[in-house]
Design a protein around this motif. Sequence first.
Motif, short mmCIF file in Angstrom:
data_model
loop_
_atom_site.label_atom_id
_atom_site.label_comp_id
_atom_site.label_asym_id
_atom_site.label_seq_id
_atom_site.Cartn_x
_atom_site.Cartn_y
_atom_site.Cartn_z
N LEU A 190 0.82 -1.22 0.00
CA LEU A 190 0.00 0.00 0.00
C LEU A 190 0.85 1.27 0.00
O LEU A 190 0.40 2.32 -0.44
CB LEU A 190 -0.96 -0.01 1.18
N ALA A 191 2.09 1.17 0.47
CA ALA A 191 2.99 2.32 0.42
C ALA A 191 3.32 2.68 -1.02
O ALA A 191 3.54 3.84 -1.36
CB ALA A 191 4.27 2.03 1.19
N VAL A 192 3.30 1.68 -1.89
CA VAL A 192 3.60 1.89 -3.31
C VAL A 192 2.33 2.15 -4.11
O VAL A 192 2.30 3.00 -4.99
CB VAL A 192 4.34 0.65 -3.88
N ASP A 193 1.27 1.42 -3.78
CA ASP A 193 0.00 1.54 -4.51
C ASP A 193 -1.16 1.53 -3.52
O ASP A 193 -1.56 0.46 -3.04
CB ASP A 193 -0.14 0.38 -5.51
N ALA A 194 -1.68 2.70 -3.24
CA ALA A 194 -2.76 2.84 -2.25
C ALA A 194 -4.03 2.11 -2.68
O ALA A 194 -4.89 1.83 -1.85
CB ALA A 194 -3.07 4.31 -2.01
N ASN A 195 -4.15 1.77 -3.95
CA ASN A 195 -5.35 1.09 -4.45
C ASN A 195 -5.14 -0.41 -4.63
O ASN A 195 -5.97 -1.07 -5.25
CB ASN A 195 -5.79 1.71 -5.77
N ALA A 196 -4.05 -0.95 -4.11
CA ALA A 196 -3.76 -2.37 -4.28
C ALA A 196 -4.89 -3.22 -3.71
O ALA A 196 -5.48 -2.90 -2.68
CB ALA A 196 -2.44 -2.72 -3.61
#
Length: 198
Positions: free
Chosen positions: A29-35
Amino acid sequence: MNAAAGAKRMRADAERSTVRILEAAEEVLAVDANATLERIADAAGLARATVHRRFASRQALLTALTDRLNERYLQAIEQARVATAPPVVALHRLTELLFELKIGNRAMMEFTADPKTGITPLSEPVLAGLGLLFTRLHEAGEITATDPEWCRQVYVAIVCVADLLPSESPALAAGEPGARADLTFRTVLAALGSNRPQ
């Protein structure tokens, strides 16, 4: 293996899986909040069904991540010894620890923040620890403000604003290590009615 030992082993396995899921969620989630939960399952090296069994929804996962951050806040409160150290020392140490937490958990703090306030919701034990600190500061004559809830709100707001300052801000004393904590400490005491020289 008897039934009790089997159940204990299953609980331990479930706890390990939960920790893996939360650690993977923090990274993903730090890289992609929509994961998706599926992507988090892949990062954790677990079956998707396992993640869905532990966290029925994305909101359940966010709640668990918020709880995890609150555990870290509570550890900082304990480490700062807010119940036993001289209160002004505890305030400064807690502030240093909070900025260390913010650096190490920035993505999760942003991800779990309340959209209206921008602040991660604080648990009752964390609120109680902060309330105790400000009660002790008042009793020691370090601040004149008497309402621990108000003091807590002022403190959290000032921590958030100091965290947003650009590193080149003159208020941060040329970006010295600990400058944000020092600025917050001085500002909070002044805002809550300290007679200490600034």
